[in-house]
Each structure stands twice: as structure tokens, then as C-alpha cells.
Scaffold this active site. Structure first.
Site, mmCIF file in Angstrom:
data_model
loop_
_atom_site.group_PDB
_atom_site.id
_atom_site.type_symbol
_atom_site.label_atom_id
_atom_site.label_comp_id
_atom_site.label_asym_id
_atom_site.label_seq_id
_atom_site.Cartn_x
_atom_site.Cartn_y
_atom_site.Cartn_z
ATOM 1 N N ASP A 179 0.840 -1.206 0.000
ATOM 2 C CA ASP A 179 0.000 0.000 0.000
ATOM 3 C C ASP A 179 0.876 1.256 0.000
ATOM 4 O OD1 ASP A 179 -2.312 -1.632 0.207
ATOM 5 O OD2 ASP A 179 -1.934 -1.842 2.350
ATOM 6 N N HIS A 184 -5.429 -3.583 5.608
ATOM 7 C CA HIS A 184 -5.099 -3.871 4.207
ATOM 8 C C HIS A 184 -6.313 -4.442 3.476
ATOM 9 C CE1 HIS A 184 -2.895 -4.907 0.631
ATOM 10 N NE2 HIS A 184 -3.322 -6.164 0.735
HETATM 11 P P1 NAD Z 1 -0.494 -18.246 -5.507
HETATM 12 O O1 NAD Z 1 -1.673 -19.130 -5.596
HETATM 13 O O2 NAD Z 1 0.228 -17.913 -6.750
HETATM 14 O O3 NAD Z 1 0.554 -18.858 -4.498
HETATM 15 C C1 NAD Z 1 0.185 -19.301 -3.251
HETATM 16 C C2 NAD Z 1 1.056 -20.483 -2.898
HETATM 17 O O4 NAD Z 1 0.719 -20.882 -1.586
HETATM 18 C C3 NAD Z 1 0.839 -21.690 -3.830
HETATM 19 O O5 NAD Z 1 2.066 -22.094 -4.376
HETATM 20 C C4 NAD Z 1 0.282 -22.726 -2.904
HETATM 21 O O6 NAD Z 1 0.685 -24.055 -3.212
HETATM 22 C C5 NAD Z 1 0.849 -22.292 -1.568
HETATM 23 N N1 NAD Z 1 0.120 -22.863 -0.433
HETATM 24 C C6 NAD Z 1 -1.191 -23.061 -0.257
HETATM 25 N N2 NAD Z 1 -1.399 -23.667 0.919
HETATM 26 C C7 NAD Z 1 -0.201 -23.832 1.498
HETATM 27 C C8 NAD Z 1 0.242 -24.408 2.708
HETATM 28 N N3 NAD Z 1 -0.622 -24.922 3.594
HETATM 29 N N4 NAD Z 1 1.549 -24.426 2.964
HETATM 30 C C9 NAD Z 1 2.440 -23.905 2.096
HETATM 31 N N5 NAD Z 1 2.082 -23.356 0.933
HETATM 32 C C10 NAD Z 1 0.779 -23.322 0.641
HETATM 33 O O7 NAD Z 1 -0.973 -16.900 -4.770
HETATM 34 P P2 NAD Z 1 -0.173 -15.532 -4.658
HETATM 35 O O8 NAD Z 1 -0.524 -14.667 -5.780
HETATM 36 O O9 NAD Z 1 1.247 -15.819 -4.372
HETATM 37 O O10 NAD Z 1 -0.875 -14.896 -3.352
HETATM 38 C C11 NAD Z 1 -0.715 -15.481 -2.106
HETATM 39 C C12 NAD Z 1 -1.500 -14.736 -1.041
HETATM 40 O O11 NAD Z 1 -0.971 -13.419 -0.857
HETATM 41 C C13 NAD Z 1 -2.967 -14.528 -1.363
HETATM 42 O O12 NAD Z 1 -3.725 -14.768 -0.224
HETATM 43 C C14 NAD Z 1 -3.054 -13.076 -1.764
HETATM 44 O O13 NAD Z 1 -4.320 -12.538 -1.563
HETATM 45 C C15 NAD Z 1 -2.029 -12.485 -0.835
HETATM 46 N N6 NAD Z 1 -1.530 -11.155 -1.197
HETATM 47 C C16 NAD Z 1 -1.310 -10.255 -0.216
HETATM 48 C C17 NAD Z 1 -0.809 -9.005 -0.489
HETATM 49 C C18 NAD Z 1 -0.553 -8.014 0.606
HETATM 50 O O14 NAD Z 1 -0.351 -6.845 0.316
HETATM 51 N N7 NAD Z 1 -0.487 -8.401 1.850
HETATM 52 C C19 NAD Z 1 -0.533 -8.660 -1.816
HETATM 53 C C20 NAD Z 1 -0.753 -9.589 -2.808
HETATM 54 C C21 NAD Z 1 -1.261 -10.848 -2.495
HETATM 55 C C1 LMR Z 2 -3.145 -6.428 -3.090
HETATM 56 O O1 LMR Z 2 -3.366 -5.411 -2.459
HETATM 57 O O2 LMR Z 2 -2.687 -6.403 -4.249
HETATM 58 C C2 LMR Z 2 -3.382 -7.764 -2.458
HETATM 59 O O3 LMR Z 2 -4.010 -7.630 -1.249
HETATM 60 C C3 LMR Z 2 -4.045 -8.733 -3.362
HETATM 61 C C4 LMR Z 2 -5.479 -8.428 -3.620
HETATM 62 O O4 LMR Z 2 -6.289 -9.348 -3.521
HETATM 63 O O5 LMR Z 2 -5.814 -7.298 -3.938
#
Ligand code: NAD
Ligand code: LMR
Length: 480
Positions: free
Chosen positions: A315, A342
Site C-alpha cells: 500500500d 489492508h
Molecule cells: P499463488 O496461488 O500464486 O501462491 C500461493 C502459494 O501458496 C501456492 O504455491 C500454494 O501451493 C501455496 N500454499 C497453499 N497452501 C499452502 C500451505 N498450507 N503451505 C504452504 N504453501 C501453501 O498466490 P499468490 O498470488 O502468491 O498470493 C498469495 C496470497 O498473498 C494470497 O492470499 C493473496 O491474496 C495475498 N496477497 C497479499 C498481499 C498483501 O499486500 N499483503 C498482496 C498480494 C497478495
Molecule cells: C493487493 O493489495 O494487491 C493484495 O491484497 C491482493 C489483492 O487481492 O488485492
């Protein structure tokens, strides 16, 4: 070549967006020095007031250095410029390397500062009060290490230890680039990459990068229960992007059903295998997954509120980018605090506290605020069903992970916005504000600062959603 140093690059932007110079000392490997933004020097005026002494030293020094006709011409020109600029204040950024003093002279266009090197500064500068120089140098050295770290694998002055870092969800969209960036961080000596499956391939790939961190991949598929255990054993920092991402039309809260259980399970394993580690929670919905992690750690008897962080750095990264673009500012010099949580309206960028200050109309503030709040949705829509932000998140996650490691390594003045247990805003147990980080995690939680009426309305407007998300997380973890 300039004095003892050969200048390889001046005023380039580092991977972290800071302004850096790359210098090489004799046969030594190149080193990266950041030039801090002016406002980070608390006493530039005191340095300016010493310009006479500096000018004198520069002239004496350059006289000695003169070589050949061409060189002499250059020096004459330089001296002319010095005289010409006499009326305007000149600012020098000093840097002490061992006993050598390097001065970066800022000029009006800020594009190519002159660099002056004074060998054995202690002797040369006996007539100058050392305090302001030393103080600014210390501040400068602090910021050097962070940029240098993503830039090269050479050690900088305050790197003393290496750390064990695990990424859980390491085969995913965020996990892979985040693993890559942590492999480039010289504070990391062991990088453990864990996922349900697919991590051996990712680890083999990343392990070929010629930085010092040793990389190992662990997965449930290959290693069973031991995979997670071994990945976490005695880790210093655990970064958790495990879980499902959004698809168009979903809210982050829609991910709760699946991700709540994933985060709980992983945090339980952290409690058992690395109870003293700093935990960086990325998995959404962060507003609930952080309370889930807190409650889980409490149940395990190892909760330390100073070591649990919800990563809201993306953010801040977005707010900085959008503000800089809108006002035509240099992105690297921009700072914008983002408070709250967030998700949607709980993300509250404080443009009234943005630096450098630029005039914003009410409409511009509203548009920038909304764009920051909807940044995640903008990416989800653009990816059209193929997930959410991964690359910018990996960058933000690596930035925050690096901040935790630098603080752990004893670097002072590390401040980041992050979602932690906090009593800054009555009524919500978890809240993101600027936080000073230290060796043991949270050192000081800063307040929100003075809010404008618009920002206060934003804060009031987020309260019920934030409260509900926190309660939902706590209830889940308690099995209520
Ligand atoms: P993705 O699906 O590409 O990757 C997630 C990974 O987690 C996969 O490889 C999956 O196998 C693994 N996984 C699932 N369960 C698991 C477990 N029990 N143990 C270990 N690994 C496990 O998803 P992504 O795009 O990498 O996003 C991941 C998360 O991050 C989502 O929840 C998304 O919303 C979040 N996110 C948060 C922010 C933030 O600002 N905080 C920003 C972007 C995404
Ligand atoms: C973001 O801010 O990009 C993450 O929290 C992923 C989402 O679901 O928006």
C-alpha cells in the site's frame, strides 16, 4: 579516477529507488554508497556554514592532484565555478570510510555531484568540529547498507550476522520472486523455500544465483510432515504468502474460508519450530490473518506482539508511486505513510503527511486515496482471473523482510508502516501505522500524526469493517 576512488556510476537509482554512487577503491571490489535525500540530514545547514573550510581543503587537495595540462584546465574551471557559486549555499554530503573523508557536493541540478576524497581525514580535518560530520556520516552509512544489499553481495559496514529466512508458499506467484529477492539479500545466509509441492524446482533454480545464501527447498509432497518442520527449524524470519489469491469480483474477505486455516496451520508450525522468529504475514485477508496468527501463538504460549507483522508495504509502495506520478516528483524521494489495515477503505494513505510536500486539490487527494485503496483490485481486474499482485508484492515483501533483518542486525532508525497489535486507535486491537523496528521487533509504534478532516473521516469510516475483520480472525482461531 578521483583521489583514491574510481567512480563507476554516479547518482544512479538503486533497486530500492535510492540515489546511489558506485565507487571502487584501488583494486577493491566496487562499493555502493547511497546519497540520502537532503531532508534526512538533520544538520545540512551546519555543513553549509562550513563551506569556506571545505572549499579551502578542496583547493589544497586538488592542487596536489593536478596532473597534466588537461587536468589543470579542469581544475581552473572548477575553481571558477566555486567562486561563481560563492554566493549560493553549497551542501556537502560527507562520508567517512576508515580514515578517508569523501565529500559529495550537491549542485543546483542535483545530477552530477562532484566527489572529493580527502585521504586520512582525521589529520586533515583537525580544525573542523568532527561532530556534525560524524553524525551525518553515521546517518549516511545507515542508509548505505539497505540499498547496497539488494545491489550487490559485498558486505557493508554494519553487516555483522547472517540470518535464516523461510518463505512459506514459495512456489506461488509471490513466493517465487520473493524467494529470488531474499536470495539477493546478503543478510540471509540460509533461505528455506517451502510449499505444498513444486519447491525443489524453485529452490534448484534460485540456488544457482551467485550470492552467499544457501537455498533449500522443502515440500509436503516430497518430505511429508518433516518438510515444514525442517524448513522452519530455528528460523529468524518467516515470510508467509501461502494461500489463495482473489479473482475478479471477490473481496479479500472472500479468501478467509481457505486462507484462515492455511495461516493457522503454518503459524502453529512456526510456534513449534521457530518461536522467536519474526513473522511477516502476507496471506489475505491480512486484517484477519494477523489476529489469527496472534491468537494461535497465544494458544501455543509463545506470542510476542513485537514479532508479528501484517505486511502492508505494498500500500505504501503504491501510494508513493501514484503521488510521485501525479505531482511529477522523483519517486525515490517520496514518502507517504499509510495507516489502518489492508483491504478497501481500511487502507488510508495520509497524503497530508507526504514528503516532499506538493500542493494537492481536494479532488486530487480523493482520487489518489481511492486509487491506493483499489490498487489490489486494479491488478486483479487487469490479470482477469489469473490472480492478484505478485511481482510488486514480492518487491514489497522483500523490502519489508529486509527492514526486519536490518533492524535485527542492529541498524538504528528502521521505520516502516505495518499492521501490528497496537493501541494507537481505541477500539481496534490491530492497526497499521509507522513502526520503529529494532533487534527484537517492534521498538516503538508511532501515532497517526495530525489528520485532516478528510483523513479523520476515512479513519472513522474504516472502524466497523476493521473491528469485524479482527473479531472474525480471533473467533476463528479460538474455534468460537
Ligand atoms: P499463488 O496461488 O500464486 O501462491 C500461493 C502459494 O501458496 C501456492 O504455491 C500454494 O501451493 C501455496 N500454499 C497453499 N497452501 C499452502 C500451505 N498450507 N503451505 C504452504 N504453501 C501453501 O498466490 P499468490 O498470488 O502468491 O498470493 C498469495 C496470497 O498473498 C494470497 O492470499 C493473496 O491474496 C495475498 N496477497 C497479499 C498481499 C498483501 O499486500 N499483503 C498482496 C498480494 C497478495
Ligand atoms: C493487493 O493489495 O494487491 C493484495 O491484497 C491482493 C489483492 O487481492 O488485492
Amino acid at each position: 579516477p578521483l583521489g583514491l576512488f574510481e567512480v563507476l556510476a554516479r547518482n544512479r537509482q538503486s533497486a530500492l529507488g535510492r540515489c546511489v554512487c558506485i565507487l571502487r577503491e584501488r583494486e577493491q571490489p566496487p562499493r555502493v554508497f547511497t546519497i540520502p535525500p537532503r531532508q534526512r540530514l538533520s544538520s545540512p545547514n551546519r555543513l553549509v556554514s562550513r563551506r569556506r573550510n571545505f572549499t579551502h581543503l578542496i583547493n589544497t587537495h586538488t592542487h596536489k592532484e593536478r596532473e597534466g595540462k588537461k587536468e589543470r584546465k579542469k581544475e581552473k574551471h572548477k575553481t571558477k565555478l566555486v567562486k561563481k557559486k560563492h554566493a549560493t549555499p553549497r551542501v556537502f554530503f560527507p562520508l567517512l570510510c576508515g580514515s578517508d573523508l569523501t565529500l559529495f557536493e550537491s549542485n543546483s541540478d542535483q545530477k552530477s555531484p562532484h566527489i572529493f576524497v580527502f585521504p586520512d581525514a582525521k589529520q586533515t580535518l583537525t580544525s573542523i568540529t568532527e561532530t556534525p560530520i560524524m553524525a551525518s556520516s553515521r546517518r549516511l552509512l545507515k542508509s548505505i547498507s539497505s540499498s547496497a544489499r539488494l545491489f550487490s553481495n559485498h558486505h557493508t559496514q554494519n553487516q555483522t550476522r547472517g540470518y535464516k529466512v523461510a518463505v512459506l508458499g514459495a512456489a506461488g506467484g509471490i513466493g517465487q520472486p520473493c524467494g529470488l529477492l531474499m536470495k539477493m539479500n546478503p543478510l540471509v545466509t540460509e533461505l528455506r523455500l517451502y510449499d505444498i509441492a513444486g519447491t525443489p524446482g524453485v529452490a534448484a533454480d534460485v540456488s544457482h544465483i551467485n550470492t552467499k545464501a544457501q537455498v533449500k527447498g522443502y515440500s509436503q509432497a516430497d518430505d511429508g510432515e518433516d518438510g515444514l518442520k525442517n524448513a522452519l527449524k530455528d528460523c529468524d524470519l518467516v515470510i508467509i504468502p501461502a494461500g489463495v489469491p482473489r479473482k475478479p469480483g471477490m473481496t479479500r474477505d472472500d479468501l478467509f474460508k481457505i486462507n484462515a486455516g492455511i495461516v493457522k496451520g503454518l503459524v502453529e508450525a512456526c510456534a513449534e519450530n521457530c518461536p522467536k522468529a519474526m513473522l511477516n504475514i502476507i496471506s489475505n485477508p491480512v486484517n484477519s490473518t494477523v489476529p489469527i496468527a496472534a491468537e494461535t501463538l497465544k494458544q501455543k504460549g509463545v506470542y510476542d506482539k513485537k514479532k508479528l507483522f501484517g505486511v502492508t508495504t505494498l500500500d505504501v509502495v503504491r501510494a508513493k508511486t501514484f503521488y510521485a506520478e501525479k505531482k511529477g516528483l522523483e519517486t525515490a524521494k517520496v514518502d507517504v505513510p499509510v495507516i489502518g489495515g489492508h483491504a478497501g477503505v481500511t487502507i488510508l494513505p495520509l497524503f497530508s503527511q507526504a514528503t516532499p510536500k506538493a500542493a494537492l486539490t481536494d479532488d486530487e487527494i480523493d482520487a489518489l486515496t481511492k486509487r491506493t485503496q483499489d490498487g489490489g483490485t486494479e491488478v486483479v481486474a487487469a490479470k482477469a482471473g489469473k490472480g492478484s499482485a505478485t511481482l510488486s508484492m514480492a518487491y514489497a515483501g522483500a523490502l519489508f523482510g529486509d527492514a526486519c533483518l536490518r533492524a535485527k542486525n542492529g541498524e538504528a532508525g528502521v521505520v516502516e508502516c505495518t499492521y501490528v497489535e497496537s493501541d494507537v486507535v481505541p477500539g481496534v486491537e490491530f492497526f497499521a501505522t509507522k513502526v520503529s523496528l529494532g533487534r527484537e521487533g517492534v521498538e516503538k509504534i508511532h501515532g497517526t500524526g495530525a489528520l485532516t478532516a478528510y483523513e479523520q473521516a476515512g479513519l472513522d469510516g474504516m472502524m466497523s469493517e476493521l473491528k469485524d475483520s479482527i473479531q472474525k480472525g480471533l473467533d476463528f482461531a479460538k474455534g468460537a
